[in-house]
Every structure is written in C-alpha cells, then in structure tokens.
Design an enzyme around this catalytic site. Sequence first.
Site, mmCIF file in Angstrom:
data_model
loop_
_atom_site.group_PDB
_atom_site.id
_atom_site.type_symbol
_atom_site.label_atom_id
_atom_site.label_comp_id
_atom_site.label_asym_id
_atom_site.label_seq_id
_atom_site.Cartn_x
_atom_site.Cartn_y
_atom_site.Cartn_z
ATOM 1 N N ASP A 29 -46.265 -32.884 -24.622
ATOM 2 C CA ASP A 29 -46.987 -32.875 -25.895
ATOM 3 C C ASP A 29 -46.988 -31.439 -26.442
ATOM 4 O OD1 ASP A 29 -48.806 -32.893 -27.947
ATOM 5 O OD2 ASP A 29 -50.418 -33.872 -26.819
ATOM 6 N N GLU A 79 -41.497 -4.127 -15.050
ATOM 7 C CA GLU A 79 -41.165 -4.853 -13.824
ATOM 8 C C GLU A 79 -39.846 -5.596 -14.050
ATOM 9 O OE1 GLU A 79 -43.817 -8.314 -13.018
ATOM 10 O OE2 GLU A 79 -44.924 -7.640 -14.777
ATOM 11 N N CYS A 111 -47.811 -6.226 -14.499
ATOM 12 C CA CYS A 111 -48.145 -5.998 -15.913
ATOM 13 C C CYS A 111 -49.105 -4.829 -16.110
ATOM 14 C CB CYS A 111 -48.750 -7.261 -16.518
ATOM 15 S SG CYS A 111 -47.709 -8.705 -16.289
ATOM 16 N N THR A 152 -44.323 -19.820 -20.834
ATOM 17 C CA THR A 152 -45.033 -18.532 -20.907
ATOM 18 C C THR A 152 -44.063 -17.362 -20.757
ATOM 19 O OG1 THR A 152 -45.586 -18.515 -18.529
ATOM 20 C CG2 THR A 152 -47.167 -19.560 -19.999
ATOM 21 N N SER A 201 -53.095 -17.587 -10.216
ATOM 22 C CA SER A 201 -52.996 -16.350 -11.003
ATOM 23 C C SER A 201 -54.007 -16.362 -12.147
ATOM 24 C CB SER A 201 -51.567 -16.126 -11.518
ATOM 25 O OG SER A 201 -51.231 -17.037 -12.539
ATOM 26 N N HIS A 233 -54.802 -8.268 -21.565
ATOM 27 C CA HIS A 233 -53.431 -8.604 -21.189
ATOM 28 C C HIS A 233 -53.205 -10.063 -21.579
ATOM 29 C CE1 HIS A 233 -49.799 -9.434 -19.135
ATOM 30 N NE2 HIS A 233 -50.370 -10.198 -18.224
ATOM 31 N N LYS A 242 -59.790 -17.328 -22.177
ATOM 32 C CA LYS A 242 -60.557 -17.876 -21.046
ATOM 33 C C LYS A 242 -61.392 -16.772 -20.389
ATOM 34 C CE LYS A 242 -57.652 -20.598 -18.423
ATOM 35 N NZ LYS A 242 -57.625 -22.064 -18.301
ATOM 36 N N ASN A 275 -44.935 -13.692 -23.559
ATOM 37 C CA ASN A 275 -45.334 -12.649 -22.611
ATOM 38 C C ASN A 275 -44.312 -11.513 -22.586
ATOM 39 O OD1 ASN A 275 -46.674 -11.273 -20.622
ATOM 40 N ND2 ASN A 275 -46.485 -12.860 -19.045
ATOM 41 N N SER A 307 -50.533 -8.557 -11.879
ATOM 42 C CA SER A 307 -50.626 -9.417 -10.699
ATOM 43 C C SER A 307 -50.381 -8.620 -9.432
ATOM 44 C CB SER A 307 -49.591 -10.536 -10.793
ATOM 45 O OG SER A 307 -49.990 -11.479 -11.751
HETATM 46 N N1 CAA Z 1 -53.258 -30.715 -25.812
HETATM 47 C C1 CAA Z 1 -54.042 -29.611 -25.701
HETATM 48 N N2 CAA Z 1 -54.193 -28.921 -24.525
HETATM 49 C C2 CAA Z 1 -53.522 -29.365 -23.451
HETATM 50 C C3 CAA Z 1 -52.703 -30.508 -23.489
HETATM 51 C C4 CAA Z 1 -52.576 -31.198 -24.746
HETATM 52 N N3 CAA Z 1 -51.812 -32.284 -24.873
HETATM 53 N N4 CAA Z 1 -52.171 -30.692 -22.265
HETATM 54 C C5 CAA Z 1 -52.650 -29.702 -21.470
HETATM 55 N N5 CAA Z 1 -53.464 -28.916 -22.196
HETATM 56 C C6 CAA Z 1 -54.164 -27.702 -21.734
HETATM 57 C C7 CAA Z 1 -54.815 -27.857 -20.377
HETATM 58 O O1 CAA Z 1 -56.076 -28.487 -20.458
HETATM 59 C C8 CAA Z 1 -54.911 -26.407 -19.949
HETATM 60 O O2 CAA Z 1 -55.987 -25.787 -20.594
HETATM 61 P P1 CAA Z 1 -57.054 -24.944 -19.718
HETATM 62 O O3 CAA Z 1 -56.281 -23.892 -18.990
HETATM 63 O O4 CAA Z 1 -58.000 -24.397 -20.730
HETATM 64 O O5 CAA Z 1 -57.673 -25.930 -18.775
HETATM 65 C C9 CAA Z 1 -53.644 -25.787 -20.533
HETATM 66 O O6 CAA Z 1 -53.189 -26.697 -21.548
HETATM 67 C C10 CAA Z 1 -52.525 -25.601 -19.523
HETATM 68 O O7 CAA Z 1 -52.359 -26.823 -18.867
HETATM 69 P P2 CAA Z 1 -51.995 -26.889 -17.308
HETATM 70 O O8 CAA Z 1 -52.900 -25.967 -16.536
HETATM 71 O O9 CAA Z 1 -51.937 -28.302 -16.918
HETATM 72 O O10 CAA Z 1 -50.532 -26.260 -17.383
HETATM 73 P P3 CAA Z 1 -49.502 -25.989 -16.248
HETATM 74 O O11 CAA Z 1 -49.868 -26.676 -14.977
HETATM 75 O O12 CAA Z 1 -48.185 -26.293 -16.864
HETATM 76 O O13 CAA Z 1 -49.631 -24.414 -15.961
HETATM 77 C C11 CAA Z 1 -49.587 -22.068 -16.294
HETATM 78 C C12 CAA Z 1 -49.913 -23.422 -16.929
HETATM 79 C C13 CAA Z 1 -50.296 -21.946 -14.952
HETATM 80 C C14 CAA Z 1 -50.094 -21.003 -17.222
HETATM 81 C C15 CAA Z 1 -48.054 -21.975 -16.106
HETATM 82 O O14 CAA Z 1 -47.424 -21.980 -17.351
HETATM 83 C C16 CAA Z 1 -47.625 -20.708 -15.347
HETATM 84 O O15 CAA Z 1 -47.547 -20.724 -14.134
HETATM 85 N N6 CAA Z 1 -47.352 -19.574 -16.090
HETATM 86 C C17 CAA Z 1 -46.954 -18.307 -15.447
HETATM 87 C C18 CAA Z 1 -48.107 -17.608 -14.748
HETATM 88 C C19 CAA Z 1 -49.111 -16.988 -15.700
HETATM 89 O O16 CAA Z 1 -48.835 -16.752 -16.866
HETATM 90 N N7 CAA Z 1 -50.309 -16.666 -15.184
HETATM 91 C C20 CAA Z 1 -51.331 -16.014 -15.959
HETATM 92 C C21 CAA Z 1 -52.195 -15.108 -15.105
HETATM 93 S S1 CAA Z 1 -51.170 -13.955 -14.194
HETATM 94 C C22 CAA Z 1 -50.872 -12.693 -15.309
HETATM 95 O O17 CAA Z 1 -51.547 -12.551 -16.278
HETATM 96 C C23 CAA Z 1 -49.702 -11.775 -15.036
HETATM 97 C C24 CAA Z 1 -48.548 -12.226 -15.839
HETATM 98 O O18 CAA Z 1 -48.316 -11.751 -16.951
HETATM 99 C C25 CAA Z 1 -47.671 -13.250 -15.282
#
Ligand code: CAA
Length: 383
Positions: A29, A79, A111, A152, A201, A233, A242, A275, A307
């Site tokens: 979606d 990085e 980062c 991302t 993370s 960040h 969040k 990112n 991280s």
């Molecule tokens: N409509 C609206 N919202 C929706 C939706 C829909 N149809 N479907 C899902 N969502 C929302 C979920 O509710 C969730 O929101 P919340 O976080 O507020 O609960 C959000 O979309 C993401 O959904 P999921 O958690 O199910 O998504 P995912 O399992 O695919 O994982 C992620 C998301 C963990 C960010 C993944 O993309 C990822 O691993 N990214 C890389 C790691 C990262 O960016 N980490 C951030 C912290 S680490 C850091 O900051 C260092 C860095 O730069 C990497």
Amino acid sequence: MNIGIDKISFHVPNYYLDMTDLANARETDPNKFHIGLGQDQMAIIPATQDIVTLGACAAAKILTTEDKQAIDMVIVGTESSTDFSKSAAVIIHRLLDIQPFARSFEVKQACYGGTAALQQAHDYVALHPERKVLVIAADIAKYGLNSGGEPTQGCGAVAMLVTKDPHILAFNNDSVFYSEDVYDFWRPAGHDYPLVDGHMSNQIYIDSFTRVWEQNKKVNQTDSTDYAALTFHLPYTKMGRKALRAIYPEMSEAEQQRLEARYDEAISYSRQVGNLYTGSLYLGLASLLDNSDLAAGEKIGLFSYGSGAVSEFFSMTLMEDYKKSLTVEANYALLADRQALSIAEYEKMFSEKLPTDGGTYSFSDSSDFAINKISEDIRYYNK
Ligand code: CAA
C-alpha cells in the site's frame, strides 16, 4: 567568540524514484511509504557518481577563492567510503583547489560521523580563529532491491563551512553525548549492504534520544520551551517524529503543536530525498532554515544518531540576517529539476557497479565531479 556554520549547502543526484511506484512494484500500500514511513521520493545515484562527487558538488556551491585559502581542514563524515585507506577528503581537497597546507581526512561512526566532524571543526576554529574548516557529511544509503530497508534508501551530501563570527548559526557548547555498544545496524567489511535489525534500530534510536534529552535537561537546565525547533537524524521522516512524540507527555498541547509544525518544515527536503545517513540531520537543518520563519537569537536543538550506537544532542543559535546567507532558490531548483526513474530504470541503475578488475574504462557522465574513467582501480573525476 561565536563559532559556527557560516555557509551550508547540499547536493543530491539528478535522479529519483517516486515512492508510489516503488510501493506498486513491491505490492505494498503506497500509504505505508508516504504516511507510515513519511517518504515521497528517494534519491538514486548512478555508478559514475560517489560520495566524492556528492561532497564536491555540495561544497563547490558555497566556497569562494578566499574561503579556499583560509580552509585548514577538510573533514568528510561518511559510512560509504570507497577505500579503506585513502579518504574522500583528500580527493575533494584537490577537486576544489583548497590551499595545499591543509589536513584532509574522513571520520566514521555510522550516521554520527558528520556531527563528530562538525564538533572537531568547532574545536579547531576555537584555537585558530582566523582559519576555516570545511565539513562534508556524505552518504549513499543502499539496503538492496526487495529488502526491508529498500523504502528507506537515499543519498546526498551536505557541506558546511565552520568559521568564527558565522553568518548562519553559532554553537552553544552544550553538547550531551551517549555511547552504547549495540548491533542495530552495521556493515562488516566485504558486505555491500548493511545488516540491520530495523525494529530494534527504531527502538534504540528513540531510547538514545530520550536519554540525551533527559541528560540535556539536567546538565543544561533547559526544557522544550528553550528551543524554537528540534531537528533530528532522519533515516525516514517518521522516525524523528516518533522520537519527538516520545517527549510529548512533558509538554502542553500548544507546545506539541509548535514543535510539530517546525518538524514538518525540517523534513520537507528529506521526504524528497530519503536517507543520506550522516548528512540526514543536516539536510533537515537546511530544510528548516529554508522553510521556516525563525528569528535571529532563537535556538535550534539538534539530535544526531549513529547506529552502533552514538548519539548527541546540542543546540545552535540563529545569527542576525541568517536568511541572507541561505541558497533557498537553488535548493528548491535542485530538487524540482530532477528526473524521475521508472522501476526498471531504478533497478538497473541500482545494480550497476564500476569495474573492479583493474582495467581501464571510460564513462560519459558529464555532470560536475562525476567519474569519467577508472584505471588500475583509481577513479578519475570531472573537474
Ligand atoms: N498506511 C499507513 N501506515 C502504514 C501502512 C498503511 N497502509 N502500513 C504500515 N504502516 C505504518 C506502520 O504502522 C508503521 O508505523 P509505526 O512505525 O508508526 O508503527 C510504519 O508504517 C512502518 O511499518 P512497519 O514497521 O510494518 O514496516 P517494516 O516492517 O517494513 O519496517 C523499517 C520499517 C524498520 C523502518 C524498515 O524499513 C528498515 O529496516 N529500515 C532501515 C533501518 C532504519 O531506517 N532504522 C531507523 C533507525 S536506525 C538509524 O536511524 C540509522 C540509520 O540511518 C539507518
């Protein structure tokens, strides 16, 4: 003496992918990406460009001949280095014709690298007030096609010139930092893509923010009302939101709305870029400066997270007439004039790599500082 950011600019490549197209291709979606992650577009980089290209482009926009004579250090936080030994900073130093008696080096802590570089720049200028330091935060965030982190991704560079009597922002020397040895995101040698526990993370990011925020309140005797805006960040723009919302229970509703409005101004560019790892906080800062109406003398809080994990909260104060030193129109044009890629074009560009067999190959990317040749594993850049 005030020390801080005298000039700031950023660069992203000329290509992007629309997140609706990515969602459709991955049978997801689109609202998950646009609302759930807060991303609308993602910057895509061709193989003929790298962090040297991004960093040199970002810095070239702001440096005068006089600046180049006064710069004593070029520090690149990244990085996404292409070499375990030689730093991107040395190449950028040459490409930009910075005076030869300068230090050039790279710093790494995920980062957080750009913030380490910025703080080091501050310390150098404090001891050598007539000299300047060029800080570049540049990265290419790649998690792999069809990976959990794919929506991302992104890339880009932010360049900042640190001087005394800065025209944009001055440090307040109030940093609070925090280190915790944790494996939420890391990229061991030999891996093209990071290993990441995405949900962990997210949690470590929020915990790190609340820890440094609490420490900041204690050490600096402050609260949210002291800040005109809080910047974060931005691995994806929902992440900082969040973290911001994690401290809402300590604020009035009006205060929450005030900070959320500034937050929306600070994420405008990142929604269109994705990112850029260590550059993300500073792209958010540039977006805030360009898109909000903050007054001179007001304080901006900055939360840096790398991280692994290292985080830092610090603040900077806006200088008189800072708006005159921004490049708002050029920044808007850079983002608006990019070319959208189809999914097929994105997947092809994403997968292309420069040859690593030591042979000689020429390339026809005529954009600024792009790689025009590789030979014996040396990259040659347009100048
Ligand atoms: N409509 C609206 N919202 C929706 C939706 C829909 N149809 N479907 C899902 N969502 C929302 C979920 O509710 C969730 O929101 P919340 O976080 O507020 O609960 C959000 O979309 C993401 O959904 P999921 O958690 O199910 O998504 P995912 O399992 O695919 O994982 C992620 C998301 C963990 C960010 C993944 O993309 C990822 O691993 N990214 C890389 C790691 C990262 O960016 N980490 C951030 C912290 S680490 C850091 O900051 C260092 C860095 O730069 C990497």
